[in-house]
Design a protein around this motif. Structure first.
Motif, short mmCIF file in Angstrom:
data_model
loop_
_atom_site.label_atom_id
_atom_site.label_comp_id
_atom_site.label_asym_id
_atom_site.label_seq_id
_atom_site.Cartn_x
_atom_site.Cartn_y
_atom_site.Cartn_z
N PHE A 1 0.92 -1.30 0.03
CA PHE A 1 -0.12 -0.05 -0.03
C PHE A 1 0.77 1.46 0.00
O PHE A 1 0.21 2.32 0.16
CB PHE A 1 -0.92 0.03 1.09
N GLY A 2 2.30 1.06 -0.03
CA GLY A 2 2.86 2.25 -0.34
C GLY A 2 2.60 3.34 -1.50
O GLY A 2 2.74 4.43 -1.12
N ALA A 3 2.35 2.95 -2.45
CA ALA A 3 1.66 3.76 -3.59
C ALA A 3 0.50 4.90 -2.87
O ALA A 3 0.44 5.93 -3.31
CB ALA A 3 1.19 2.91 -4.79
N CYS A 4 -0.43 4.14 -2.29
CA CYS A 4 -1.48 4.80 -1.74
C CYS A 4 -1.10 5.90 -0.74
O CYS A 4 -1.40 7.00 -0.60
CB CYS A 4 -2.61 3.78 -1.01
N LEU A 5 -0.19 5.38 0.13
CA LEU A 5 0.29 6.41 1.10
C LEU A 5 1.04 7.71 0.67
O LEU A 5 1.28 8.72 0.74
CB LEU A 5 1.70 5.75 2.10
N LYS A 6 1.92 7.49 -0.63
CA LYS A 6 2.64 8.52 -1.27
C LYS A 6 1.46 9.43 -2.06
O LYS A 6 1.84 10.52 -2.14
CB LYS A 6 3.34 7.81 -2.46
N ALA A 7 0.43 8.63 -2.55
CA ALA A 7 -0.69 9.57 -3.40
C ALA A 7 -1.45 10.30 -2.14
O ALA A 7 -2.38 10.95 -2.28
CB ALA A 7 -1.54 8.44 -3.77
N CYS A 8 -1.14 10.14 -0.74
CA CYS A 8 -1.72 11.08 0.36
C CYS A 8 -0.76 12.15 0.61
O CYS A 8 -0.93 12.50 1.99
CB CYS A 8 -2.26 9.80 1.46
N GLY A 9 0.05 12.37 0.12
CA GLY A 9 1.01 13.64 0.31
C GLY A 9 2.18 13.20 1.31
O GLY A 9 2.45 13.97 2.11
N LEU A 10 2.48 11.97 1.12
CA LEU A 10 3.72 11.38 2.12
C LEU A 10 4.79 11.06 1.20
O LEU A 10 4.69 10.40 -0.03
CB LEU A 10 3.35 10.12 2.70
N GLY A 11 5.85 11.32 1.66
CA GLY A 11 7.33 11.00 0.95
C GLY A 11 7.73 9.72 1.27
O GLY A 11 7.49 9.31 2.47
N GLU A 12 8.44 9.03 0.60
CA GLU A 12 8.95 7.89 0.96
C GLU A 12 10.33 7.85 0.83
O GLU A 12 10.98 8.04 0.17
CB GLU A 12 8.12 6.72 0.00
N THR A 13 11.07 7.42 1.94
CA THR A 13 12.49 7.27 2.23
C THR A 13 12.78 5.71 2.48
O THR A 13 12.44 5.13 3.30
CB THR A 13 12.89 8.21 3.09
N ILE A 14 13.56 5.01 1.56
CA ILE A 14 13.93 3.66 1.59
C ILE A 14 15.46 3.83 1.90
O ILE A 14 16.14 4.02 1.43
CB ILE A 14 13.67 3.07 0.53
N VAL A 15 15.73 2.86 2.84
CA VAL A 15 17.02 2.48 3.31
C VAL A 15 17.09 1.04 2.99
O VAL A 15 16.49 0.04 3.83
CB VAL A 15 17.30 2.90 5.04
N ALA A 16 18.00 0.68 2.20
CA ALA A 16 17.91 -0.77 1.79
C ALA A 16 18.30 -1.84 3.00
O ALA A 16 19.12 -1.40 3.78
CB ALA A 16 19.12 -0.75 0.70
N THR A 17 17.45 -2.74 2.90
CA THR A 17 17.49 -3.68 3.94
C THR A 17 17.18 -3.30 5.43
O THR A 17 17.50 -4.08 6.27
CB THR A 17 19.00 -4.78 3.98
N THR A 18 16.73 -2.11 5.55
CA THR A 18 16.68 -1.51 7.01
C THR A 18 15.08 -1.06 7.28
O THR A 18 14.55 -1.43 8.14
CB THR A 18 17.67 -0.33 7.27
N SER A 19 14.72 -0.09 6.16
CA SER A 19 13.45 0.68 6.67
C SER A 19 12.94 1.32 5.42
O SER A 19 13.59 1.68 4.49
CB SER A 19 13.94 1.85 7.80
#
Length: 309
Positions: free
Chosen positions: A86-104
């Protein structure tokens, strides 16, 4: 032939350009519940012509759009550093996505350059395509229940069609019930209370605009994140929530749900403003329900975060 309600499917994918079909595939299938679509929302304009007789006037539909609501279970992907479905939906709600590989994977609010999503809705051979989707999200966590995120999305209307229901490919992790064993920490204003429930509403202001010379767009124009939590009431000497509510000082609010990497969710509201507490009864124990607002610091866009680790 009857269209069966239970034979439904939702696909979601982030758009590379606003309103351009992202073409989600079956690997983008989203496990949802409480699915409800309003397939045609419009402003109705009556002609209201002067006539020498009674009766209805013809109407025209303007600002045509689609609204869809659904819930997802609040759970990580199962792999640390991999975004939930559901990450796509969170991003479409005005949230930025920050990915740290294998962590968070962390979602936090932004005030510009908003993402949008394409949503495909299938109902047993009937197909609706929603492009340019943006919306808002609520979080609900209650002891003994599965925590959920509730999405309310608005998208551009596209004419429905007859399309065979595709085979879904689900890869979402199983949820955990909200309880003492699965929810190891809760803190508000540096006090670890006995928590019964907590909710959070992003309360995005979504305005649909379709101006001459412009583009059809579901615009995000503001947000007012807030919620409530319910804890066991304690003596004033232990924690005085009343003075905290009356005073101007803010404090932190956070909880962690899940204990295994890939399935851990943390909600954090570092600058929380408490409002008027109220009492209630639960199994003969006095409870304290406290409304709160999540407020930004002078840096902005830091009212809260959803972190999956």
């Amino acid at each position: 032939m009857a269209i069966r309600t239970k034979r439904r499917l939702l696909l979601t994918k982030v758009e590379s350009a606003y309103g351009t079909d992202a073409v989600p595939t079956t690997t983008d299938a989203l496990l949802v519940r409480s699915l409800d679509i309003t397939p045609l929302v419009a402003d109705v304009k009556s002609r209201d012509l002067v006539r020498p007789y009674f009766g209805n006037y013809e109407v025209l539909l303007a600002q045509t759009r689609v609204q869809i609501k659904f819930e997802v279970e609040l759970q990580g992907s199962g792999t640390a550093g991999t975004a939930p479905k559901f990450g796509a939906c969170l991003k479409a709600c005005g949230l930025g996505e920050t990915i740290v590989a294998t962590t968070s994977v962390t979602y936090a609010p932004v005030s510009s350059s908003f993402s949008s999503a394409t949503i495909y809705y299938y109902a047993d051979g009937l197909f609706h395509k929603l492009t340019g989707c943006r919306g808002t999200v609520d979080m609900t966590c209650k002891v003994g229940e599965i925590p959920v995120l509730s999405f309310d999305m608005t998208g551009i209307y596209n004419a429905p069609s007859d399309v065979a229901l595709p085979a879904a490919t689900y890869s979402q992790n199983a949820p955990l019930v909200f309880n003492k064993a699965n929810t190891p920490s809760f803190s508000v204003y540096s006090y670890s209370g006995v928590l019964e429930s907590i909710d959070f509403k992003l309360t995005n202001d979504i305005q649909y605009r379709e101006l001459v010379g412009g583009t059809k767009e579901a615009m995000l124009v503001d947000r007012k994140p807030a919620g409530t939590f319910s804890i066991e009431a304690v003596n004033i000497g232990t924690k005085d929530f009343f003075s905290a509510a009356i005073g101007s000082a803010t404090g932190g609010l956070s909880f962690t749900h899940g204990t295994v990497a890939g399935s851990i969710f943390t909600f954090n509201s570092p600058q929380t403003d408490l409002q008027a507490p109220t009492y209630s009864d639960m199994n003969g124990v006095q409870m304290l329900t406290v409304p709160y607002q999540s407020t930004p610091t002078t840096a902005g866009n830091d009212e809260f975060s959803f972190a999956f680790t």
